[in-house]
Design an enzyme around this catalytic site. Structure first.
Site, PDB file in Angstrom:
ATOM      1  N   SER A  24       0.837  -1.197   0.000  1.00  0.00           N
ATOM      2  CA  SER A  24       0.000   0.000   0.000  1.00  0.00           C
ATOM      3  C   SER A  24       0.871   1.246   0.000  1.00  0.00           C
ATOM      4  O   SER A  24       1.630   1.500   0.947  1.00  0.00           O
ATOM      5  CB  SER A  24      -0.907  -0.008   1.232  1.00  0.00           C
ATOM      6  N   HIS A  83      -1.488  -1.125  -4.132  1.00  0.00           N
ATOM      7  CA  HIS A  83      -2.732  -0.653  -3.521  1.00  0.00           C
ATOM      8  C   HIS A  83      -2.610   0.852  -3.291  1.00  0.00           C
ATOM      9  O   HIS A  83      -1.610   1.322  -2.744  1.00  0.00           O
ATOM     10  CB  HIS A  83      -2.923  -1.399  -2.197  1.00  0.00           C
ATOM     11  N   ASP A 140      -4.534   4.100  -1.650  1.00  0.00           N
ATOM     12  CA  ASP A 140      -5.583   4.504  -0.711  1.00  0.00           C
ATOM     13  C   ASP A 140      -5.994   5.951  -0.937  1.00  0.00           C
ATOM     14  O   ASP A 140      -5.186   6.862  -0.753  1.00  0.00           O
ATOM     15  CB  ASP A 140      -5.067   4.360   0.728  1.00  0.00           C
ATOM     16  N   MET A 146      -8.303   8.946   0.312  1.00  0.00           N
ATOM     17  CA  MET A 146      -9.071   9.397   1.481  1.00  0.00           C
ATOM     18  C   MET A 146      -9.511  10.839   1.278  1.00  0.00           C
ATOM     19  O   MET A 146      -8.705  11.681   0.876  1.00  0.00           O
ATOM     20  CB  MET A 146      -8.198   9.314   2.727  1.00  0.00           C
ATOM     21  N   HIS A 193      -8.410   2.042  -3.742  1.00  0.00           N
ATOM     22  CA  HIS A 193      -9.349   1.896  -2.628  1.00  0.00           C
ATOM     23  C   HIS A 193      -9.928   3.267  -2.278  1.00  0.00           C
ATOM     24  O   HIS A 193      -9.219   4.117  -1.742  1.00  0.00           O
ATOM     25  CB  HIS A 193      -8.570   1.292  -1.439  1.00  0.00           C
ATOM     26  N   MET A 242     -11.870   5.496  -0.156  1.00  0.00           N
ATOM     27  CA  MET A 242     -12.485   5.772   1.152  1.00  0.00           C
ATOM     28  C   MET A 242     -13.074   7.176   1.061  1.00  0.00           C
ATOM     29  O   MET A 242     -12.532   8.142   1.592  1.00  0.00           O
ATOM     30  CB  MET A 242     -11.427   5.660   2.251  1.00  0.00           C
ATOM     31  N   MET A 247     -11.970  -5.049   5.710  1.00  0.00           N
ATOM     32  CA  MET A 247     -11.072  -4.131   6.425  1.00  0.00           C
ATOM     33  C   MET A 247     -10.763  -4.725   7.797  1.00  0.00           C
ATOM     34  O   MET A 247     -11.676  -5.103   8.531  1.00  0.00           O
ATOM     35  CB  MET A 247     -11.720  -2.751   6.608  1.00  0.00           C
ATOM     36  N   GLY A 282      -8.437   4.941   7.496  1.00  0.00           N
ATOM     37  CA  GLY A 282      -8.081   6.341   7.700  1.00  0.00           C
ATOM     38  C   GLY A 282      -6.588   6.530   7.898  1.00  0.00           C
ATOM     39  O   GLY A 282      -6.031   7.544   7.507  1.00  0.00           O
ATOM     40  N   GLY A 340      -2.578   4.424   8.223  1.00  0.00           N
ATOM     41  CA  GLY A 340      -1.737   3.228   8.207  1.00  0.00           C
ATOM     42  C   GLY A 340      -1.183   2.978   9.602  1.00  0.00           C
ATOM     43  O   GLY A 340      -1.340   3.807  10.505  1.00  0.00           O
ATOM     44  N   GLY A 341      -0.569   1.838   9.776  1.00  0.00           N
ATOM     45  CA  GLY A 341       0.154   1.557  11.017  1.00  0.00           C
ATOM     46  C   GLY A 341      -0.704   1.199  12.220  1.00  0.00           C
ATOM     47  O   GLY A 341      -0.228   1.265  13.360  1.00  0.00           O
ATOM     48  N   ASP A 380      -7.049  -5.804   4.554  1.00  0.00           N
ATOM     49  CA  ASP A 380      -6.346  -4.515   4.522  1.00  0.00           C
ATOM     50  C   ASP A 380      -6.351  -3.906   5.914  1.00  0.00           C
ATOM     51  O   ASP A 380      -7.418  -3.636   6.469  1.00  0.00           O
ATOM     52  CB  ASP A 380      -7.089  -3.610   3.523  1.00  0.00           C
ATOM     53  N   GLY A 381      -5.156  -3.701   6.455  1.00  0.00           N
ATOM     54  CA  GLY A 381      -5.025  -3.046   7.753  1.00  0.00           C
ATOM     55  C   GLY A 381      -4.321  -3.941   8.767  1.00  0.00           C
ATOM     56  O   GLY A 381      -4.819  -5.011   9.098  1.00  0.00           O
ATOM     57  N   GLY A 382      -3.119  -3.526   9.179  1.00  0.00           N
ATOM     58  CA  GLY A 382      -2.382  -4.292  10.188  1.00  0.00           C
ATOM     59  C   GLY A 382      -1.898  -5.641   9.682  1.00  0.00           C
ATOM     60  O   GLY A 382      -1.685  -6.569  10.468  1.00  0.00           O
TER      61      GLY A 382
HETATM   62  C1  DX5 Z   1      -6.153   1.993   5.925  1.00  0.00           C
HETATM   63  C2  DX5 Z   1      -5.825   1.758   4.468  1.00  0.00           C
HETATM   64  C3  DX5 Z   1      -4.774   0.726   4.289  1.00  0.00           C
HETATM   65  C4  DX5 Z   1      -3.439   1.102   4.848  1.00  0.00           C
HETATM   66  C5  DX5 Z   1      -2.908  -0.119   5.511  1.00  0.00           C
HETATM   67  O1  DX5 Z   1      -7.022   3.035   6.030  1.00  0.00           O
HETATM   68  O2  DX5 Z   1      -6.973   1.347   3.750  1.00  0.00           O
HETATM   69  O3  DX5 Z   1      -4.631   0.306   2.930  1.00  0.00           O
HETATM   70  O4  DX5 Z   1      -2.514   1.538   3.888  1.00  0.00           O
HETATM   71  O5  DX5 Z   1      -1.776   0.223   6.199  1.00  0.00           O
HETATM   72  P1  DX5 Z   1      -1.063  -0.737   7.234  1.00  0.00           P
HETATM   73  O6  DX5 Z   1      -0.659  -1.964   6.479  1.00  0.00           O
HETATM   74  O7  DX5 Z   1       0.068   0.088   7.710  1.00  0.00           O
HETATM   75  O8  DX5 Z   1      -2.073  -1.057   8.310  1.00  0.00           O
HETATM   76 ZN    ZN Z   2      -6.663   0.378   1.610  1.00  0.00          ZN
END
Ligand code: DX5
Ligand code: ZN
Length: 227
Positions: free
Chosen positions: A6, A31, A33, A35, A64, A66, A135, A140, A142-143, A173-175
């Site tokens: 991502s 990927h 993102d 937002m 993606h 959002m 999800m 919103g 990363g990390g 997606d996420g963590g």
């Molecule tokens: C979160 C995004 C993810 C994000 C994941 O809102 O949709 O795609 O980049 O980031 P990590 O892998 O750091 O959780």
């Molecule tokens: Zn995403």
């Protein structure tokens, strides 16, 4: 299986460099993102960035959205070079027309489900989509920490896919790191989006290989699954 770094976790002063890095890493998709500051409490980047990095990479661009009003952006992202556009099931009545609009643009369609949203909301659309995105953090940022309570949703999505013999991919997606990717693979996921754990590592290629091996060890059948 698909491994999709991502770009959100890349260097925002050098997206082009990181898109090239991803292309050379053995990853399958990139990927992206998007937002809008309304659907999620953060702003990332828009179609111009996607257009600028498009010539630098042959990877499949998994966009993606959002966004509270994706309809105003679909044309621009299609022109910018998106291969797939993912919208959120939380948009309710807008979901069905958005799916058709994306299909009419000749792009693949994804549907995302946030952690608090019941997976049953996605059920009416499963025969119309190419990918279901479960999800595993609240979108919103990363990390964030992987939310383990989302695992049964992946199992349910996989059970529906088998019962109805539908071809949609199940993405998470996420963590996502080597360990949580393996847990998701055991639950039925085949597409793994990871920001921090991949772009955060100095050797992206080695990180992608490690994740692929972790998923393969968890579910050997995924090694042969093609896009
Ligand atoms: C979160 C995004 C993810 C994000 C994941 O809102 O949709 O795609 O980049 O980031 P990590 O892998 O750091 O959780
Ligand atoms: Zn995403």
């Amino acid at each position: 299986m698909i491994i999709a770094p991502s770009l959100l976790a890349g260097n925002h002063a050098a997206f082009g460099k990181d898109a090239i890095r991803a292309s050379k890493s053995g990853a399958d998709w990139l990927h992206l993102d998007i937002m809008d500051g309304h659907f999620v409490p953060n702003i990332s980047f828009g179609p111009q960035v996607v257009k600028a990095v498009r010539p630098l990479s042959k990877l499949f661009f998994d966009v993606h959205l959002m966004c509270a009003k994706p309809e105003i952006l679909l044309d621009a992202f299609a022109k910018a070079g998106a291969n797939e556009m993912i919208i959120h099931v939380e948009l309710g009545d807008q979901v069905e027309p958005l799916i058709w609009k994306i299909k009419n643009l000749g792009k693949k369609v994804g549907l995302a489900v946030n952690p608090p949203t019941h997976i049953s909301h996605a059920q009416p659309f499963l025969d119309k989509i190419d990918l279901l995105l479960v999800m595993t953090v609240n979108p919103g940022f990363g990390g964030q920490e992987f939310i383990h309570e989302c695992l049964p949703k992946i199992q349910q999505a996989d059970a529906w896919r088998r019962e109805r013999q539908l071809p949609y991919r199940i993405s998470v997606d996420g963590g996502i790191n080597d360990q949580t990717a393996a847990e998701c693979a055991r639950a039925g996921a085949d597409t793994f989006v990871a920001g921090t754990s991949l772009f955060g590592s100095r050797n992206l290629k080695a990180a992608v290989t490690r994740m692929r091996n972790a998923v393969h060890a968890a579910d050997p059948a995924l090694a042969d699954l093609k896009v």
